[in-house]
Design a protein around this motif. Structure first.
Motif, PDB file in Angstrom:
ATOM      1  N   GLY A 124     -20.457  15.686   9.418  1.00 46.15           N
ATOM      2  CA  GLY A 124     -19.802  13.770   9.057  1.00 46.15           C
ATOM      3  C   GLY A 124     -20.766  13.478   8.114  1.00 46.15           C
ATOM      4  N   THR A 125     -20.488  12.019   7.136  1.00 45.02           N
ATOM      5  CA  THR A 125     -20.958  11.666   6.188  1.00 45.02           C
ATOM      6  C   THR A 125     -20.414  10.494   6.604  1.00 45.02           C
ATOM      7  N   ASN A 126     -20.822   9.998   5.470  1.00 44.28           N
ATOM      8  CA  ASN A 126     -20.883   7.958   5.040  1.00 44.28           C
ATOM      9  C   ASN A 126     -20.761   8.069   3.712  1.00 44.28           C
ATOM     10  N   ALA A 127     -19.671   6.457   3.231  1.00 45.80           N
ATOM     11  CA  ALA A 127     -19.890   6.655   2.446  1.00 45.80           C
ATOM     12  C   ALA A 127     -19.317   5.386   1.995  1.00 45.80           C
ATOM     13  N   ASN A 128     -19.426   5.147   0.666  1.00 47.13           N
ATOM     14  CA  ASN A 128     -19.769   3.011   1.067  1.00 47.13           C
ATOM     15  C   ASN A 128     -19.101   3.260  -1.253  1.00 47.13           C
ATOM     16  N   GLY A 129     -18.687   1.569  -1.476  1.00 44.76           N
ATOM     17  CA  GLY A 129     -18.374   1.120  -2.324  1.00 44.76           C
ATOM     18  C   GLY A 129     -16.944   0.687  -2.861  1.00 44.76           C
ATOM     19  N   VAL A 130     -16.932   0.265  -4.070  1.00 48.73           N
ATOM     20  CA  VAL A 130     -16.109  -0.940  -4.074  1.00 48.73           C
ATOM     21  C   VAL A 130     -14.702  -0.906  -4.062  1.00 48.73           C
ATOM     22  N   ALA A 131     -14.078  -1.983  -3.093  1.00 50.11           N
ATOM     23  CA  ALA A 131     -12.947  -2.214  -2.442  1.00 50.11           C
ATOM     24  C   ALA A 131     -12.167  -3.436  -3.108  1.00 50.11           C
ATOM     25  N   GLY A 132     -11.359  -3.217  -3.990  1.00 54.42           N
ATOM     26  CA  GLY A 132      -9.939  -4.290  -4.396  1.00 54.42           C
ATOM     27  C   GLY A 132      -8.810  -4.244  -4.379  1.00 54.42           C
ATOM     28  N   GLY A 133      -8.073  -5.544  -4.587  1.00 55.94           N
ATOM     29  CA  GLY A 133      -6.714  -5.111  -3.821  1.00 55.94           C
ATOM     30  C   GLY A 133      -5.872  -6.927  -3.947  1.00 55.94           C
ATOM     31  N   LEU A 134      -4.719  -6.837  -3.748  1.00 53.55           N
ATOM     32  CA  LEU A 134      -3.869  -7.737  -3.151  1.00 53.55           C
ATOM     33  C   LEU A 134      -3.357  -7.914  -1.530  1.00 53.55           C
ATOM     34  N   TYR A 135      -3.518  -9.281  -1.808  1.00 52.37           N
ATOM     35  CA  TYR A 135      -2.880  -9.390  -0.568  1.00 52.37           C
ATOM     36  C   TYR A 135      -1.666 -10.701  -0.138  1.00 52.37           C
ATOM     37  N   THR A 136      -1.221 -10.990   0.930  1.00 51.30           N
ATOM     38  CA  THR A 136       0.924 -11.494   0.676  1.00 51.30           C
ATOM     39  C   THR A 136       1.277 -12.009   2.585  1.00 51.30           C
ATOM     40  N   GLY A 137       1.472 -13.073   2.046  1.00 57.28           N
ATOM     41  CA  GLY A 137       1.404 -13.505   3.734  1.00 57.28           C
ATOM     42  C   GLY A 137       1.965 -14.923   3.866  1.00 57.28           C
ATOM     43  N   TYR A 138       2.712 -15.159   4.503  1.00 59.50           N
ATOM     44  CA  TYR A 138       3.331 -16.720   4.587  1.00 59.50           C
ATOM     45  C   TYR A 138       2.411 -16.877   6.310  1.00 59.50           C
ATOM     46  N   ASN A 139       1.549 -18.592   6.987  1.00 58.79           N
ATOM     47  CA  ASN A 139       1.133 -19.505   7.417  1.00 58.79           C
ATOM     48  C   ASN A 139       2.215 -19.977   7.775  1.00 58.79           C
ATOM     49  N   PHE A 140       2.584 -20.711   9.229  1.00 59.64           N
ATOM     50  CA  PHE A 140       3.268 -22.036   9.620  1.00 59.64           C
ATOM     51  C   PHE A 140       1.982 -22.394  10.923  1.00 59.64           C
ATOM     52  N   GLN A 141       2.099 -23.545  10.301  1.00 48.91           N
ATOM     53  CA  GLN A 141       1.446 -24.981  10.798  1.00 48.91           C
ATOM     54  C   GLN A 141       1.881 -25.298  12.356  1.00 48.91           C
ATOM     55  N   VAL A 142       1.558 -25.107  13.476  1.00 47.35           N
ATOM     56  CA  VAL A 142       2.310 -25.070  14.539  1.00 47.35           C
ATOM     57  C   VAL A 142       1.731 -26.245  14.921  1.00 47.35           C
ATOM     58  N   THR A 143       0.597 -26.996  15.186  1.00 47.37           N
ATOM     59  CA  THR A 143      -0.131 -28.267  15.339  1.00 47.37           C
ATOM     60  C   THR A 143      -1.129 -27.951  14.121  1.00 47.37           C
TER      61      THR A 143
END
Length: 222
Positions: free
Chosen positions: A72-91
């Motif tokens: 077992g080992t641990n690793a860490n580093g930079v993460a980056g990318g894109l996101y997209t979605g849709y929101n609906f305001q119910v109230t």
């Protein structure tokens, strides 16, 4: 004397009767007017399609084993990318939606034990999530959960094996509308992919992989 008394009483009665008439002829002050306090109004509608980019830091955990040998080992580093979605305001306060994202990651680490040198890496990951949030006008706090995908690769003894792992994800964050179309967010995302099996020149290696990400995002709502 009686005549004077009667005359005085008659004049008093006449004055009393005339008083309301005279009062009615005097100018009347208008009753004070009070303006109704308007109810707070939402200045932004979170509903709509949005697209954005994020950048952050990923913390990966590769719990590798070959037989009884722990690698077992641990690793860490930079993460980056894109996101997209849709929101609906119910109230005015409740917002629901769906979102997908894709990020490149820099997770790579090597562990040596029992004469076996194993390198683990993950180059990308993705999430498909449902979101539920509560808005305070221009601010939104939310939780999210769904499916996760990631590229996993294990190499040792001059061989390597890779696969696309399927897992689950949960997370939470906060978002602020800078303008009616531009918003900034800060969120935490956890992904768990369970145990994956790899074959390296006949040597079996299992890897239980999970990772956490803290990331900043900037998006545009259409």
């Amino acid at each position: 004397m009686k005549r004077l008394a009667l005359a005085g009483m008659a004049m008093t009665a006449a004055s009393a009767a005339a008083a309301p008439v005279l009062a009615a002829d005097l100018p009347q002050a208008p009753a004070p007017a009070y303006e109704a306090v308007p109810a707070p109004q939402q200045t932004i509608d979170w509903s709509g399609i949005y697209l954005g980019g994020n950048l952050g830091w990923a913390f990966g955990n590769f719990d590798n084993k070959s037989g009884s040998t722990g690698l077992g080992t641990n690793a860490n580093g930079v993460a980056g990318g894109l996101y997209t979605g849709y929101n609906f305001q119910v109230t005015p306060n409740v917002v629901i939606g769906a979102e997908a994202d894709f990020s490149l990651t820099d997770l790579e680490e090597t562990r040596t034990n029992g004469g076996l040198n194993v390198k683990s890496k993950s180059d990308w990951n993705s999430n498909i999530r449902a979101r539920v949030g509560y808005s305070f006008d221009r601010y939104l706090v939310y939780g999210a959960g769904g499916l996760a995908l990631a590229d996993l690769e294990v190499s040792a003894a001059g061989d390597k094996d890779s696969k696309t792992a399927l897992g689950w994800t949960v997370g939470a964050g906060g978002e602020a509308a800078i303008t009616n179309n531009i918003s900034a967010r800060l969120e935490y995302v956890y992904q768990d992919f369970g145990s994956q099996d790899f074959n390296l020149n006949g040597t079996g290696v299992s890897s239980d992989f999970n990772n956490s990400q803290v990331r900043l995002g900037l998006g545009y709502k259409f």
